[in-house]
Scaffold this motif. Structure first.
Motif, mmCIF file in Angstrom:
data_model
loop_
_atom_site.group_PDB
_atom_site.id
_atom_site.type_symbol
_atom_site.label_atom_id
_atom_site.label_comp_id
_atom_site.label_asym_id
_atom_site.label_seq_id
_atom_site.Cartn_x
_atom_site.Cartn_y
_atom_site.Cartn_z
ATOM 1 N N VAL A 37 9.327 50.395 96.530
ATOM 2 C CA VAL A 37 9.230 48.935 95.872
ATOM 3 C C VAL A 37 10.659 48.442 95.881
ATOM 4 N N GLU A 38 11.837 49.167 95.488
ATOM 5 C CA GLU A 38 13.164 48.803 95.440
ATOM 6 C C GLU A 38 13.614 48.376 96.807
ATOM 7 N N ASP A 39 13.145 49.382 97.973
ATOM 8 C CA ASP A 39 13.738 49.202 99.229
ATOM 9 C C ASP A 39 13.041 47.651 99.776
ATOM 10 N N HIS A 40 11.566 47.460 99.347
ATOM 11 C CA HIS A 40 11.094 46.135 99.794
ATOM 12 C C HIS A 40 11.971 45.031 99.005
ATOM 13 N N GLU A 41 12.295 45.180 97.835
ATOM 14 C CA GLU A 41 12.893 43.898 97.084
ATOM 15 C C GLU A 41 14.363 43.865 97.821
ATOM 16 N N SER A 42 15.180 44.835 98.086
ATOM 17 C CA SER A 42 16.459 44.618 98.529
ATOM 18 C C SER A 42 16.393 44.181 99.946
ATOM 19 N N SER A 43 15.328 44.294 100.794
ATOM 20 C CA SER A 43 15.208 43.750 102.233
ATOM 21 C C SER A 43 14.427 42.730 102.090
ATOM 22 N N ASN A 44 14.103 42.201 101.238
ATOM 23 C CA ASN A 44 13.242 40.852 101.211
ATOM 24 C C ASN A 44 11.820 40.922 101.771
ATOM 25 N N GLY A 45 11.456 42.086 102.038
ATOM 26 C CA GLY A 45 10.079 42.319 102.709
ATOM 27 C C GLY A 45 10.199 42.417 104.261
ATOM 28 N N ALA A 46 11.389 42.415 104.737
ATOM 29 C CA ALA A 46 11.530 42.398 106.376
ATOM 30 C C ALA A 46 11.008 43.833 106.867
ATOM 31 N N GLY A 47 9.980 43.459 107.767
ATOM 32 C CA GLY A 47 9.402 44.549 108.614
ATOM 33 C C GLY A 47 8.220 44.903 107.884
ATOM 34 N N SER A 48 7.792 44.423 106.880
ATOM 35 C CA SER A 48 6.271 44.872 106.158
ATOM 36 C C SER A 48 5.382 43.902 106.127
ATOM 37 N N LYS A 49 5.271 42.917 106.975
ATOM 38 C CA LYS A 49 4.305 41.909 106.674
ATOM 39 C C LYS A 49 3.050 42.277 106.314
ATOM 40 N N ASN A 50 2.401 43.597 107.006
ATOM 41 C CA ASN A 50 0.882 43.789 106.947
ATOM 42 C C ASN A 50 0.631 44.971 105.785
ATOM 43 N N THR A 51 1.522 45.114 104.880
ATOM 44 C CA THR A 51 1.531 46.251 103.947
ATOM 45 C C THR A 51 0.838 45.747 102.663
ATOM 46 N N PHE A 52 0.085 46.503 101.962
ATOM 47 C CA PHE A 52 -0.448 46.124 100.574
ATOM 48 C C PHE A 52 0.610 45.395 99.569
ATOM 49 N N LEU A 53 2.013 45.880 99.712
ATOM 50 C CA LEU A 53 2.992 45.417 98.769
ATOM 51 C C LEU A 53 3.330 44.197 99.369
ATOM 52 N N GLU A 54 3.654 44.021 100.329
ATOM 53 C CA GLU A 54 3.940 42.466 101.007
ATOM 54 C C GLU A 54 2.797 41.632 100.549
ATOM 55 N N LYS A 55 1.577 41.998 100.518
ATOM 56 C CA LYS A 55 0.422 41.167 100.273
ATOM 57 C C LYS A 55 0.589 40.687 98.708
ATOM 58 N N LEU A 56 0.835 41.668 97.969
ATOM 59 C CA LEU A 56 1.013 41.667 96.397
ATOM 60 C C LEU A 56 2.111 40.605 96.090
ATOM 61 N N GLU A 65 0.850 32.061 93.829
ATOM 62 C CA GLU A 65 0.281 31.707 92.323
ATOM 63 C C GLU A 65 1.211 31.685 91.442
ATOM 64 N N LYS A 66 2.660 31.476 91.689
ATOM 65 C CA LYS A 66 3.636 31.341 90.860
ATOM 66 C C LYS A 66 3.523 32.316 89.792
ATOM 67 N N ALA A 67 3.040 33.383 89.902
ATOM 68 C CA ALA A 67 2.945 34.437 88.930
ATOM 69 C C ALA A 67 3.884 35.568 89.221
ATOM 70 N N THR A 68 4.385 36.429 88.038
ATOM 71 C CA THR A 68 5.351 37.508 88.438
ATOM 72 C C THR A 68 4.609 38.800 87.657
ATOM 73 N N LEU A 69 5.062 39.895 88.383
ATOM 74 C CA LEU A 69 4.831 41.142 87.639
ATOM 75 C C LEU A 69 6.151 41.797 87.560
ATOM 76 N N ASN A 70 6.628 42.482 86.448
ATOM 77 C CA ASN A 70 7.795 43.277 86.478
ATOM 78 C C ASN A 70 7.447 44.474 87.352
ATOM 79 N N ARG A 71 8.924 45.274 87.722
ATOM 80 C CA ARG A 71 8.777 46.249 88.755
ATOM 81 C C ARG A 71 7.660 47.513 88.191
ATOM 82 N N GLY A 72 7.783 47.667 86.806
ATOM 83 C CA GLY A 72 6.695 48.627 86.213
ATOM 84 C C GLY A 72 5.440 48.383 86.721
#
Length: 249
Positions: free
Chosen positions: A15-34, A41-48
């Motif tokens: 998750v930290e790597d995704h946040e630091s890279s701004n999602g580069a190279g992970s367009k089809n992952t569950f994390l990117e979809k989340l 939806e202008k919603a936020t979830l904390n890292r936990g």
């Protein structure tokens, strides 16, 4: 335990790597979809919360399905007659391009067997619920915030009018792979679906918080078992000790 902590550390790092890279190279992952859903939806979830969602997906998608398949494989190794019946059924099914509805229709014995595996030996032994308000129960009041553990396997295996006794007449506290089979007036064999709303089948939970991956898990189980049945025949070693399943809590 230690394994859970290692998984948590690993997923936190992802998750930290995704946040630091701004999602580069992970367009089809569950994390990117989340993250895309949160943004749209202008919603936020904390890292936990994000780590918790990914961990849940990982655990639910691997451990529970593998337990069901392992149990099914062991039960078929014990019962050569049942294994032969399911193999004969599977040999006439071509998995290439088959529609799910057609696959289920053509595999009534396997469908009944898997329903019973999930009913009796379902992966989740308990469900945890937290009360949002006070509730009266058995003559006492449980205050808001009380954690309630629901014994899922006990409910599923308890005597109920919603659990069919099957052609062998076995009660719900006994395992019966033919329990959900039924014959039509013209003799066609089919498999009934368990009554999820009654609480008699809780392998995937029920209600608004039932397992969202049920279809995926069931399809995966069918594909694996059909493929294995068509390719292999297996049995327990002569000196193999009996495996005792402990589903009580």
């Amino acid at each position: 335990g230690a394994p859970a902590k290692r998984i948590n550390r690993f997923i936190t790092g992802v998750v930290e790597d995704h946040e630091s890279s701004n999602g580069a190279g992970s367009k089809n992952t569950f994390l990117e979809k989340l993250f895309l859903v949160m943004k749209s939806e202008k919603a936020t979830l904390n890292r936990g919360r994000v780590v918790g969602n990914v961990t849940t997906l990982f655990a639910a998608g691997t451990d529970t399905t593998s337990k069901a398949l392992t149990t099914a494989m062991y039960l078929l190794a014990e019962d050569s007659k049942l294994q032969h019946e399911l193999r004969e059924e599977a040999c006439f099914v071509d998995l290439n391009g088959i529609a799910l509805k057609d696959m289920y229709r053509r595999l009534p014995r396997l469908k009944s067997f898997l329903h019973e595996v999930h009913r009796v030996y379902g992966p989740p032994l308990i469900g945890l619920k937290t009360r949002r308000d006070d509730i009266k129960f058995a003559g006492t009041t449980l205050p808001r915030g009380t954690n309630i553990f629901v014994l899922l396997n006990y409910i599923s295996n308890h005597k109920s009018n919603h659990v069919p006794i099957g052609p062998s007449g076995k009660e719900p506290d006994q395992f019966c792979p033919y329990r959900f089979l039924q014959y039509s007036a013209n003799g066609d064999l089919s498999c009934s679906d368990p009554n999820n709303k009654s609480g008699a089948f809780l392998g995937f939970g029920f209600g608004a918080r039932k397992c969202p991956g049920r279809t995926y898990s069931e399809v995966l189980s069918y594909l694996v078992l059909v493929s294995v049945l068509k390719t292999f025949e297996w049995k327990l070693a002569p000196d193999h000790p009996e495996v005792k399943f402990h589903n009580d809590v």
